[in-house]
Design a protein around this motif. Structure first.
Motif, PDB file in Angstrom:
ATOM      1  N   LEU A 182      65.945 -50.697   4.559  1.00 34.47           N
ATOM      2  CA  LEU A 182      65.737 -49.536   3.692  1.00 34.47           C
ATOM      3  C   LEU A 182      65.137 -49.961   2.345  1.00 34.47           C
ATOM      4  CD1 LEU A 182      66.155 -46.440   3.383  1.00 34.47           C
ATOM      5  CD2 LEU A 182      68.356 -46.972   2.303  1.00 34.47           C
ATOM      6  N   LEU A 183      65.441 -51.177   1.905  1.00 30.18           N
ATOM      7  CA  LEU A 183      64.962 -51.696   0.626  1.00 30.18           C
ATOM      8  C   LEU A 183      64.149 -52.965   0.849  1.00 30.18           C
ATOM      9  CD1 LEU A 183      68.257 -51.441  -1.482  1.00 30.18           C
ATOM     10  CD2 LEU A 183      66.312 -49.873  -1.576  1.00 30.18           C
ATOM     11  N   PRO A 184      63.244 -53.289  -0.072  1.00 36.20           N
ATOM     12  CA  PRO A 184      62.584 -54.598  -0.006  1.00 36.20           C
ATOM     13  C   PRO A 184      63.635 -55.704  -0.086  1.00 36.20           C
ATOM     14  CG  PRO A 184      61.501 -53.161  -1.600  1.00 36.20           C
ATOM     15  CD  PRO A 184      62.763 -52.468  -1.198  1.00 36.20           C
ATOM     16  N   LEU A 185      63.468 -56.749   0.701  1.00 40.77           N
ATOM     17  CA  LEU A 185      64.474 -57.806   0.757  1.00 40.77           C
ATOM     18  C   LEU A 185      64.759 -58.458  -0.596  1.00 40.77           C
ATOM     19  CD1 LEU A 185      63.739 -59.521   4.183  1.00 40.77           C
ATOM     20  CD2 LEU A 185      65.585 -57.940   3.590  1.00 40.77           C
ATOM     21  N   PRO A 186      63.749 -58.719  -1.453  1.00 45.14           N
ATOM     22  CA  PRO A 186      64.079 -59.291  -2.767  1.00 45.14           C
ATOM     23  C   PRO A 186      64.972 -58.374  -3.603  1.00 45.14           C
ATOM     24  CG  PRO A 186      61.751 -59.600  -2.279  1.00 45.14           C
ATOM     25  CD  PRO A 186      62.283 -58.672  -1.229  1.00 45.14           C
ATOM     26  N   LEU A 187      64.724 -57.068  -3.541  1.00 44.99           N
ATOM     27  CA  LEU A 187      65.561 -56.127  -4.276  1.00 44.99           C
ATOM     28  C   LEU A 187      66.968 -56.105  -3.695  1.00 44.99           C
ATOM     29  CD1 LEU A 187      66.125 -53.891  -6.310  1.00 44.99           C
ATOM     30  CD2 LEU A 187      65.048 -52.259  -4.732  1.00 44.99           C
ATOM     31  N   LEU A 188      67.081 -56.086  -2.384  1.00 51.36           N
ATOM     32  CA  LEU A 188      68.392 -56.081  -1.752  1.00 51.36           C
ATOM     33  C   LEU A 188      69.187 -57.324  -2.133  1.00 51.36           C
ATOM     34  CD1 LEU A 188      70.471 -54.863   0.166  1.00 51.36           C
ATOM     35  CD2 LEU A 188      69.240 -55.914   2.082  1.00 51.36           C
ATOM     36  N   ASP A 189      68.539 -58.470  -2.148  1.00 56.64           N
ATOM     37  CA  ASP A 189      69.235 -59.700  -2.517  1.00 56.64           C
ATOM     38  C   ASP A 189      69.698 -59.661  -3.972  1.00 56.64           C
ATOM     39  OD1 ASP A 189      70.112 -62.310  -1.577  1.00 56.64           O
ATOM     40  OD2 ASP A 189      68.730 -63.126  -3.063  1.00 56.64           O
ATOM     41  N   THR A 190      68.876 -59.106  -4.854  1.00 54.46           N
ATOM     42  CA  THR A 190      69.267 -58.954  -6.256  1.00 54.46           C
ATOM     43  C   THR A 190      70.497 -58.062  -6.379  1.00 54.46           C
ATOM     44  OG1 THR A 190      67.023 -59.265  -7.086  1.00 54.46           O
ATOM     45  CG2 THR A 190      68.538 -58.063  -8.504  1.00 54.46           C
ATOM     46  N   LEU A 191      70.513 -56.975  -5.632  1.00 56.79           N
ATOM     47  CA  LEU A 191      71.634 -56.037  -5.682  1.00 56.79           C
ATOM     48  C   LEU A 191      72.904 -56.656  -5.122  1.00 56.79           C
ATOM     49  CD1 LEU A 191      69.811 -52.748  -4.578  1.00 56.79           C
ATOM     50  CD2 LEU A 191      70.268 -53.567  -6.898  1.00 56.79           C
ATOM     51  N   LEU A 192      72.771 -57.464  -4.086  1.00 59.83           N
ATOM     52  CA  LEU A 192      73.928 -58.163  -3.544  1.00 59.83           C
ATOM     53  C   LEU A 192      74.483 -59.165  -4.549  1.00 59.83           C
ATOM     54  CD1 LEU A 192      72.700 -58.756   0.098  1.00 59.83           C
ATOM     55  CD2 LEU A 192      74.763 -57.484  -0.527  1.00 59.83           C
ATOM     56  N   SER A 193      73.599 -59.931  -5.186  1.00 55.63           N
ATOM     57  CA  SER A 193      74.027 -60.928  -6.159  1.00 55.63           C
ATOM     58  C   SER A 193      74.732 -60.288  -7.347  1.00 55.63           C
ATOM     59  CB  SER A 193      72.827 -61.747  -6.650  1.00 55.63           C
ATOM     60  OG  SER A 193      72.250 -62.470  -5.592  1.00 55.63           O
ATOM     61  N   ALA A 194      74.260 -59.116  -7.748  1.00 55.23           N
ATOM     62  CA  ALA A 194      74.846 -58.415  -8.882  1.00 55.23           C
ATOM     63  C   ALA A 194      76.021 -57.526  -8.479  1.00 55.23           C
ATOM     64  CB  ALA A 194      73.781 -57.572  -9.571  1.00 55.23           C
ATOM     65  N   GLN A 195      76.359 -57.532  -7.189  1.00 53.38           N
ATOM     66  CA  GLN A 195      77.457 -56.727  -6.651  1.00 53.38           C
ATOM     67  C   GLN A 195      77.267 -55.233  -6.913  1.00 53.38           C
ATOM     68  OE1 GLN A 195      81.263 -58.401  -7.816  1.00 53.38           O
ATOM     69  NE2 GLN A 195      80.662 -60.453  -7.157  1.00 53.38           N
ATOM     70  N   VAL A 196      76.008 -54.819  -6.855  1.00 54.08           N
ATOM     71  CA  VAL A 196      75.682 -53.403  -6.910  1.00 54.08           C
ATOM     72  C   VAL A 196      75.789 -52.793  -5.516  1.00 54.08           C
ATOM     73  CG1 VAL A 196      73.824 -51.743  -7.394  1.00 54.08           C
ATOM     74  CG2 VAL A 196      74.238 -53.663  -8.949  1.00 54.08           C
ATOM     75  N   MET A 207      72.304 -63.455   4.560  1.00 51.49           N
ATOM     76  CA  MET A 207      72.133 -63.003   3.191  1.00 51.49           C
ATOM     77  C   MET A 207      73.419 -62.394   2.645  1.00 51.49           C
ATOM     78  SD  MET A 207      69.190 -60.447   1.747  1.00 51.49           S
ATOM     79  CE  MET A 207      69.418 -59.381   3.178  1.00 51.49           C
ATOM     80  N   GLY A 208      74.152 -61.629   3.457  1.00 50.98           N
ATOM     81  CA  GLY A 208      75.346 -60.984   2.951  1.00 50.98           C
ATOM     82  C   GLY A 208      76.610 -61.782   3.159  1.00 50.98           C
ATOM     83  N   ASN A 209      76.542 -62.993   3.753  1.00 48.06           N
ATOM     84  CA  ASN A 209      77.752 -63.734   4.068  1.00 48.06           C
ATOM     85  C   ASN A 209      78.035 -64.875   3.095  1.00 48.06           C
ATOM     86  OD1 ASN A 209      78.165 -62.176   6.392  1.00 48.06           O
ATOM     87  ND2 ASN A 209      76.733 -63.458   7.563  1.00 48.06           N
ATOM     88  N   THR A 210      77.139 -65.123   2.138  1.00 48.59           N
ATOM     89  CA  THR A 210      77.328 -66.205   1.192  1.00 48.59           C
ATOM     90  C   THR A 210      78.277 -65.780   0.090  1.00 48.59           C
ATOM     91  OG1 THR A 210      75.083 -66.961   1.612  1.00 48.59           O
ATOM     92  CG2 THR A 210      76.160 -67.788  -0.390  1.00 48.59           C
ATOM     93  N   PRO A 211      79.329 -66.570  -0.207  1.00 50.14           N
ATOM     94  CA  PRO A 211      80.228 -66.203  -1.298  1.00 50.14           C
ATOM     95  C   PRO A 211      79.454 -66.101  -2.610  1.00 50.14           C
ATOM     96  CG  PRO A 211      81.143 -67.990   0.036  1.00 50.14           C
ATOM     97  CD  PRO A 211      79.737 -67.821   0.469  1.00 50.14           C
ATOM     98  N   ARG A 212      79.771 -65.092  -3.412  1.00 48.74           N
ATOM     99  CA  ARG A 212      79.057 -64.854  -4.644  1.00 48.74           C
ATOM    100  C   ARG A 212      80.044 -64.769  -5.799  1.00 48.74           C
ATOM    101  NH1 ARG A 212      73.822 -62.950  -3.373  1.00 48.74           N
ATOM    102  NH2 ARG A 212      73.568 -62.571  -1.139  1.00 48.74           N
ATOM    103  N   SER A 213      79.710 -65.439  -6.905  1.00 45.41           N
ATOM    104  CA  SER A 213      80.550 -65.358  -8.082  1.00 45.41           C
ATOM    105  C   SER A 213      80.363 -63.999  -8.740  1.00 45.41           C
ATOM    106  CB  SER A 213      80.189 -66.475  -9.066  1.00 45.41           C
ATOM    107  OG  SER A 213      78.834 -66.371  -9.447  1.00 45.41           O
ATOM    108  N   SER A 237      77.295 -53.858  -1.384  1.00 50.69           N
ATOM    109  CA  SER A 237      78.164 -54.765  -0.633  1.00 50.69           C
ATOM    110  C   SER A 237      77.732 -54.802   0.825  1.00 50.69           C
ATOM    111  CB  SER A 237      79.626 -54.299  -0.712  1.00 50.69           C
ATOM    112  OG  SER A 237      80.088 -54.289  -2.036  1.00 50.69           O
ATOM    113  N   ALA A 238      77.862 -55.970   1.436  1.00 46.06           N
ATOM    114  CA  ALA A 238      77.556 -56.117   2.851  1.00 46.06           C
ATOM    115  C   ALA A 238      78.713 -55.614   3.686  1.00 46.06           C
ATOM    116  CB  ALA A 238      77.266 -57.576   3.174  1.00 46.06           C
ATOM    117  N   GLN A 239      78.375 -54.922   4.780  1.00 48.57           N
ATOM    118  CA  GLN A 239      79.371 -54.478   5.742  1.00 48.57           C
ATOM    119  C   GLN A 239      79.055 -55.113   7.088  1.00 48.57           C
ATOM    120  OE1 GLN A 239      79.309 -50.103   5.555  1.00 48.57           O
ATOM    121  NE2 GLN A 239      81.150 -50.260   4.291  1.00 48.57           N
ATOM    122  N   GLY A 240      79.771 -54.704   8.113  1.00 51.34           N
ATOM    123  CA  GLY A 240      79.486 -55.213   9.453  1.00 51.34           C
ATOM    124  C   GLY A 240      78.216 -54.618  10.018  1.00 51.34           C
TER     125      GLY A 240
END
Length: 227
Positions: free
Chosen positions: A74-88, A1-7, A90-93
């Motif tokens: 910590l967050l519901p997965l759909p919300l986390l994915d939305t936040l990642l897509s919107a760059q709110v 989920m956090g490794n896909t390049p995002r525009s 960031s994924a870490q190691g």
């Protein structure tokens, strides 16, 4: 989920994600009183001593107030994915994430603003001075009532706490709240904050002082300069 390049997300997508996150936090009675940067630094340093620095944040307050890394659960997965897509966030190691914003509580509302440390060129500040400013507005409006149908303007609004506090303290519904700031990041955050607070009759504008402010008289103008 956090490794896909995002525009890079557009402002509308980012604002929508901030509103979704802020609404989620508010529904869970999230509270966080923002301290000075030096105090924030000292608290993080002291807290890291009895626990591993790699340990994920145990709750929402640590993740979105103290800006500590948090695990995916910590967050519901759909919300986390939305936040990642919107760059709110960031994924870490190690399958952890970190918020790129911070949320503070004030007067029953939650406000999004810049994360710690606030060293970004377009940082939107929120801290002890914000609480003093809001307190002053409430005290003044307890003496000089802001009547129903008033127009309120907040110049250099940041995330909008000054103008929004005035609306909350008004004797009746205001006709219009205008939140104006020259910083596009501040306009974005104020747009999200009024939506999280479910305030209507609000306008958020990018403006160098009064240059883009709608014409007409205002019953109250507030401003909290950063210097």
């Amino acid at each position: 989920m956090g490794n896909t390049p995002r525009s890079r997300p557009d402002a509308a997508d980012r604002a929508a994600a901030l509103v979704e996150l802020g609404t989620y936090l508010k529904a869970r009675h999230y509270t966080f009183v923002t301290v000075t940067p030096l105090t924030h630094q000292r608290v993080l340093r002291n807290r890291s001593r009895p626990r591993s620095p790699d340990a994920p944040a145990p709750d929402l307050r640590d993740a979105f107030g103290w800006n500590l890394p948090f695990a995916h659960d910590l967050l519901p997965l759909p919300l986390l994915d939305t936040l990642l897509s919107a760059q709110v966030v960031s994924a870490q190691g190690n399958n952890t994430y970190v918020s790129r914003v911070r949320f503070s509580s004030l007067g029953g509302d939650v406000y999004v603003h810049s994360r710690y440390p606030t060293d970004q060129e377009d940082a939107v500040f929120f801290g002890p001075d914000t609480y003093r400013f809001a307190g002053l507005i409430r005290e003044e409006l307890a003496v000089r009532t802001l009547v129903k149908g008033s127009r309120v303007l907040d110049i250099g609004c940041g995330g909008g706490p000054g103008g929004m506090t005035a609306v909350r303290a008004a004797a009746g519904p205001v006709q219009e709240l205008v939140l104006a700031d020259i910083n596009p990041q501040a306009v974005l955050f104020s747009q999200a904050n009024v939506r999280i607070a479910q305030m209507d009759r609000c306008m958020c504008v990018g403006s160098d002082l009064f240059s883009q402010v709608p014409e007409g008289p205002f019953n109250l103008i507030v401003s909290n300069p950063p210097y």
